[in-house]
Motif scaffolding. Structure first.
Motif, short mmCIF file in Angstrom:
data_model
loop_
_atom_site.label_atom_id
_atom_site.label_comp_id
_atom_site.label_asym_id
_atom_site.label_seq_id
_atom_site.Cartn_x
_atom_site.Cartn_y
_atom_site.Cartn_z
N ALA A 130 0.86 -1.18 0.00
CA ALA A 130 0.00 0.00 0.00
C ALA A 130 0.90 1.23 0.00
CB ALA A 130 -0.91 0.00 1.22
N PRO A 131 1.33 1.70 -1.17
CA PRO A 131 2.25 2.84 -1.22
C PRO A 131 1.59 4.11 -0.68
CG PRO A 131 1.37 2.36 -3.41
CD PRO A 131 0.94 1.24 -2.52
N ARG A 132 2.40 4.90 0.01
CA ARG A 132 1.87 6.17 0.51
C ARG A 132 1.62 7.15 -0.64
NH1 ARG A 132 4.48 5.21 5.60
NH2 ARG A 132 3.01 5.72 7.27
N ASN A 133 2.45 7.09 -1.65
CA ASN A 133 2.33 8.01 -2.78
C ASN A 133 2.36 7.23 -4.10
OD1 ASN A 133 2.64 10.93 -1.57
ND2 ASN A 133 4.18 9.66 -0.56
N SER A 134 1.49 7.59 -5.00
CA SER A 134 1.53 7.04 -6.34
C SER A 134 0.96 8.08 -7.30
CB SER A 134 0.73 5.73 -6.43
OG SER A 134 -0.63 5.94 -6.09
N ALA A 135 1.41 8.02 -8.53
CA ALA A 135 0.96 9.00 -9.53
C ALA A 135 0.95 8.34 -10.90
CB ALA A 135 1.88 10.23 -9.54
N ASN A 136 0.06 8.82 -11.74
CA ASN A 136 -0.03 8.28 -13.10
C ASN A 136 -0.30 9.41 -14.10
OD1 ASN A 136 -2.92 7.96 -11.76
ND2 ASN A 136 -3.29 8.09 -13.98
N PHE A 137 0.23 9.24 -15.30
CA PHE A 137 0.03 10.22 -16.37
C PHE A 137 0.11 9.50 -17.70
CE2 PHE A 137 1.94 12.86 -19.67
CZ PHE A 137 1.08 13.94 -19.69
N TRP A 138 -0.81 9.81 -18.59
CA TRP A 138 -0.76 9.33 -19.97
C TRP A 138 -1.44 10.37 -20.86
CZ3 TRP A 138 1.45 5.73 -22.98
CH2 TRP A 138 0.94 5.56 -24.27
N SER A 139 -0.78 10.70 -21.97
CA SER A 139 -1.35 11.67 -22.89
C SER A 139 -1.06 11.24 -24.33
CB SER A 139 -0.75 13.07 -22.65
OG SER A 139 -1.36 14.02 -23.50
N GLY B 62 3.62 8.35 -21.29
CA GLY B 62 3.08 8.07 -19.97
C GLY B 62 4.16 7.93 -18.92
N TYR B 63 3.75 8.13 -17.66
CA TYR B 63 4.67 7.97 -16.53
C TYR B 63 3.88 7.45 -15.34
CZ TYR B 63 8.05 9.04 -12.84
OH TYR B 63 8.93 8.96 -11.77
N ASN B 64 4.44 6.48 -14.64
CA ASN B 64 3.82 5.93 -13.43
C ASN B 64 4.84 5.87 -12.31
OD1 ASN B 64 2.11 4.50 -15.78
ND2 ASN B 64 0.87 4.65 -13.93
N TYR C 72 9.58 3.24 -7.54
CA TYR C 72 9.98 3.21 -8.95
C TYR C 72 9.17 4.22 -9.76
CZ TYR C 72 5.84 0.22 -9.72
OH TYR C 72 4.57 -0.28 -9.78
N GLY C 73 9.74 4.62 -10.87
CA GLY C 73 9.06 5.45 -11.85
C GLY C 73 9.29 4.87 -13.24
N ILE C 74 8.21 4.64 -13.98
CA ILE C 74 8.28 3.97 -15.28
C ILE C 74 7.76 4.91 -16.36
CG2 ILE C 74 7.44 2.02 -16.65
CD1 ILE C 74 9.37 1.27 -14.43
N VAL C 75 8.49 4.99 -17.46
CA VAL C 75 8.10 5.81 -18.61
C VAL C 75 7.64 4.89 -19.74
CG1 VAL C 75 8.85 7.48 -20.35
CG2 VAL C 75 9.67 7.67 -17.99
N ASP C 76 6.47 5.18 -20.30
CA ASP C 76 5.95 4.48 -21.47
C ASP C 76 5.78 5.47 -22.61
OD1 ASP C 76 5.71 2.14 -19.93
OD2 ASP C 76 3.67 2.66 -19.31
N ASN D 43 4.34 0.63 -29.38
CA ASN D 43 4.37 0.97 -27.96
C ASN D 43 5.66 0.49 -27.34
OD1 ASN D 43 1.32 0.69 -28.67
ND2 ASN D 43 1.31 1.74 -26.69
N ALA D 44 6.29 1.35 -26.55
CA ALA D 44 7.48 1.00 -25.78
C ALA D 44 7.13 1.17 -24.31
CB ALA D 44 8.66 1.89 -26.16
N ASN D 45 6.98 0.05 -23.60
CA ASN D 45 6.67 0.09 -22.18
C ASN D 45 7.95 -0.06 -21.37
OD1 ASN D 45 3.84 0.31 -22.56
ND2 ASN D 45 3.70 -1.90 -22.92
N ASN D 46 8.03 0.69 -20.28
CA ASN D 46 9.27 0.78 -19.48
C ASN D 46 10.42 1.17 -20.40
OD1 ASN D 46 11.17 0.66 -17.46
ND2 ASN D 46 10.91 -1.53 -17.03
N LEU D 47 10.25 2.31 -21.03
CA LEU D 47 11.16 2.77 -22.07
C LEU D 47 12.62 2.76 -21.64
CD1 LEU D 47 11.37 4.05 -24.93
CD2 LEU D 47 11.08 6.28 -23.82
#
Length: 821
Positions: A718-727, A744-746, A767-771, A786-790
């Motif tokens: 249960a992470p205290r902080n999480s964020a997501n973005f996709w455009s 995208g970024y997670n 961790y932070g992952i870029v797609d 698509n390139a996941n975890n670029l």
């Protein structure tokens, strides 16, 4: 002369047409939704007249021979607010008018019989959160969603692939095993997984497939007032694709990393000229090795759907979803005992070459909707589902290899073997009436309903287990106790002899074939059980001016029959009264404030845990949530946003006891509390610019427990902080027309593993992952990469401890070609 006659006839026809047109006018136009997407089959009519037209697939229409003067033109379509324009018609001239229709609660289907017409990342309506057709902005709770358009843009294939787009939702493991606001929902239970708003039974071991899914909804909080047995954090509702009246067909093929091949097909349209019988067929196939040693996936989905619309007041829907999944059960990565997850490669699995996991799931649903009048309707749904599990696995005993002096060799993992077959059948029946009525200025929608759920483990469920160590009395054990060393067979080095050989983390050939005939097995029979629940509920939604009030109450009755159909049959009965209160206040057309208070309840017994070694009996799990927030719409309602603050208190949660004698034993903790804030944005800033973004802060901790050392500790995974973005942006003009880009970024912060596994639980790092993605549309064909975890970031999505860590995928590339016709 013969050649002159056709010419004269054509000339006369043109002349007559021009004379008629010169004495009348014409209206041309186009209809789109708020995202600029053309709408087909919109009814265009001249008010107080018999003249009109229907928009085509490009949203265009024409009305000829209109008399001079002022007319009022109306555009109407189910699911959208009607729109009217005043037009001045002049003889011999063409008047142009464009309609942009707004999605509306008025006219929405009370049950989702036909398909969603919205196109894009936004979704305005929900049918499950209140069991009435409601605009999401008017529902007093947080509802997040992932639409099929976002699913396709991210080449997602499972629910686990898309939850990264929902704030406050994270994976717990590789499995159908997810946390929402810090509370876990799992497959092989019926407390957090819905299909078309109905509780259903699913695999725990494999994520749920979604090639046939219209959207994935996450209904936050314990929605027990509607669904009965519900998780405190929320429920995941998968909405299947429904038929459309217009013909649409698409196929796509994807190939990429880890020898992945996927194929999708989606066909829909009318089967009769009067469009009273509609169909949809979705097909999905996946074959992939994955990035983990010996792991593979062969998935097949066949999902036909039919809608029968005999009258304007009656509709019938039939859905069938068949899923066949083959692979191996992956228990995760095991690292050395120094707790450094990088000491072994993330590809390392504990499977043997002859392991397998074969699963078959079948869901069939029949839905009836009938309007007795404008103010009274009946909805009735029946769902039959079955799930079968056929498993052979070499798996950890949740310990390192024991040595004769009581210490452990942390380069080897103690192993055991399961050979298991089980089958479940499930029946769900849901009936409710919706009634609209008015008391003075108070508008009301009442809901009165009854539902029934039956889950049965069928005869024959059983397991062969080969345990880890050999005992002198001819039996075996999964653990070694130094105090009882005289009971164990010892090898030449004085260490306990193994029934199932330890897995050597340093060996390159540890995953080879195992001789199953050499193991000593113990037999476990999963005695039949039957779980039944009956729920009676009422709900009233009132509206007076800008204020909407929701009041709900449910009486739930649970019955479990353990050792069903045997002389030892035991009946366990429980009941719960579950209230729900919600308020929505419309500040202005763009902003709604809301608040909600709701209670939840989950029985905890052998039927719910599905593990006879788990211990118990356990007290029921109860929960309570208080939430406030605001919902907004911007850019002509193309973008929606939600901000929420919540507190959830749960009493009676179960956790692994880390008992050396029984690795499956669970303990019941006293109280857990989750407090947090969430922000979510979804939609289209421009028709060609789509966006999904979110942030979640979640302080989820143990507040009361028998073991004082865990009090105040953050809950596992249960992470205290999480964020997501996709455009995603697509060029519509110039030399780059048809070219698009996605980015995208997670981000997920540190998480604990099992809170009772040791004095200091293992930590899975942030961790932070870029797609990224590139699209190119050329007519009816789209090319997509698509390139996941670029940037190839090593990370772990969750886990229990260093023996059961679940790494995320390294960089992967997927190339997709889609054709729409």
């Amino acid at each position: 002369m013969k050649k002159i006659y056709p010419f004269l006839l054509s000339f006369l026809f043109i002349l007559i047409t021009n004379i008629a047109f010169s004495q009348s006018g014409r209206i041309d136009g186009k209809v789109t939704d708020m995202n600029g997407v053309p709408l087909e089959f919109v009814n265009i009519s001249i008010m107080n007249s018999t003249k009109g037209a229907i928009s085509d697939k490009d949203g265009k229409f024409s009305i000829l021979e209109i008399e001079n003067g002022t007319v009022f033109l109306k555009a109407s379509m189910i699911g959208f607010e009607p729109s009217t324009h005043e037009i001045q018609v002049q003889s011999g001239k063409i008047s142009e008018v464009n309609f942009q229709l707004i999605e509306s609660q008025l006219g929405l289907q009370t049950v989702e019989i036909t398909g969603r017409r919205e196109v894009g990342y936004d979704n305005k309506a929900t049918f499950s959160a209140t069991k009435t057709a409601s605009l999401i902005k008017d529902v007093p709770s947080t509802i997040n969603f992932v639409t099929k358009e976002l699913i396709l843009d991210q080449v997602a294939f499972t629910v686990n692939d898309v939850v990264k787009n929902v704030p406050g939702v994270n994976q717990f493991t590789f499995y159908n095993d997810i946390t929402i606001r810090g509370f876990r929902i799992q497959g092989q239970r019926n407390s957090g997984t819905l299909l078309n708003g109905m509780r259903t039974f699913t695999s725990f071991w494999k994520p749920q497939l979604i090639p046939h899914i219209e959207r994935v909804e996450v209904i936050k909080g314990p929605a027990s007032a509607l669904f009965g047995n519900a998780s405190p954090g929320g429920s995941i509702n998968r909405v299947t694709k429904k038929p459309l009246a217009e013909n649409r067909k698409s196929i796509s093929t994807s190939v990429g990393s880890f020898n992945t091949l996927r194929a999708l097909a989606d066909f829909t349209g009318a089967m009769t000229e009067d469009k009273k019988l509609l169909y949809r067929l979705n097909l999905g196939f996946e074959n992939s090795d994955g990035f983990r040693d010996l792991q593979f996936k062969k998935n097949l989905v066949i999902a036909p759907s039919f809608a029968f619309l005999p009258t304007a007041n009656t509709s019938l829907n039939f859905d069938l979803v068949y899923q066949d999944s083959k692979g191996r059960l992956d228990r995760g990565q095991a690292a050395f005992g120094n707790r450094d997850l990088t000491t072994t490669p993330i590809t390392k699995s504990l499977s043997a070459m002859n392991d397998y996991l074969n699963e078959v799931t079948l869901n069939s649903t029949v839905s009836l909707r009938h309007n007795f009048s404008e103010n009274l309707s009946l909805n009735s749904t029946y769902q039959l589902s079955s799930y079968s599990e056929d498993l052979l696995e070499h798996r950890t005993s949740n310990q390192f290899a024991a040595l004769g002096d009581g210490s452990f060799d942390d380069t080897k993992v103690a192993m055991r073997v399961f050979i298991r077959k089980r089958t479940w059948n499930n029946n769900a029946f849901n009936n409710y009436f919706n009634a609209n009525y008015q008391l003075g200025k108070l508008k009301n929608t009442a809901l009165v309903g009854y539902d029934y759920f039956r889950q049965e483990l069928l005869p024959g469920g059983s397991q062969l287990e080969a345990q880890t160590y050999l005992l002198k009395n001819g039996t075996t054990s999964n653990s070694f106790k130094l105090a009882n060393i005289d009971n164990y067979i010892l090898d030449d080095d004085g260490n306990p002899a193994t029934n199932v050989s330890h897995f050597d983390l340093t060996s390159p050939v540890a995953n080879g074939l195992r001789d199953m005939s050499k193991y000593l097995y113990t037999t476990r029979t999963y005695n039949q059980y039957l779980q039944q629940t009956h729920g009676v509920y009422i709900q009233n939604q009132s509206e007076i001016g800008p204020l909407k009030i929701l009041l709900g109450l449910r009486q739930e009755y649970f019955q479990d029959l353990l050792d069903y159909n045997s002389p030892e049959e035991v009946e366990v009965k429980q009941s719960a009264l579950l209230p729900r209160v919600g308020l929505v206040y419309t500040l202005n057309p763009n902003i709604n404030f809301y608040g909600t208070w709701v209670k939840g309840y989950q029985p905890q017994d052998a039927a719910g845990i599905i593990n006879p070694d788990a211990g118990g009996p356990f007290d029921p799990l109860t929960s309570e949530m208080l939430e406030v927030g605001a919902k907004t719409e911007w850019f002509n309602k193309r973008v929606t946003g939600t901000i929420s603050l919540y507190q959830i208190v749960e009493r009676g949660g179960l956790y692994n006891a880390n008992d050396a004698n029984n690795p499956e034993l669970l303990v019941q903790l006293g109280e857990e509390q989750s407090r947090g804030a969430e922000l979510n944005l979804t939609g289209n800033i421009l028709p060609n610019w789509s966006l999904v973004a979110g942030y979640a802060f979640n302080d989820s901790e143990i507040t009361q427990a028998d073991e004082e050392s865990v009090i105040g500790r953050q809950k596992p995974n249960a992470p205290r902080n999480s964020a997501n973005f996709w455009s995603k942006y697509v060029f519509e003009q110039g030399s780059l027309t048809g070219l698009g880009f996605g980015l995208g970024y997670n981000y997920v912060s540190d998480r604990f593993g099992s809170i009772v596994s040791s004095d200091e639980p293992d930590v899975f790092p942030s961790y932070g992952i870029v797609d990224a993605a590139v699209y190119y549309q050329m007519g009816k064909v789209q090319f997509q990469v698509n390139a996941n975890n670029l940037f190839n970031k090593t990370h772990w999505v969750g886990g229990y401890d260093v023996l059961r860590a679940f790494p995320g995928s390294p960089r992967s590339i997927m190339t997709t070609v889609s054709y729409t016709f």
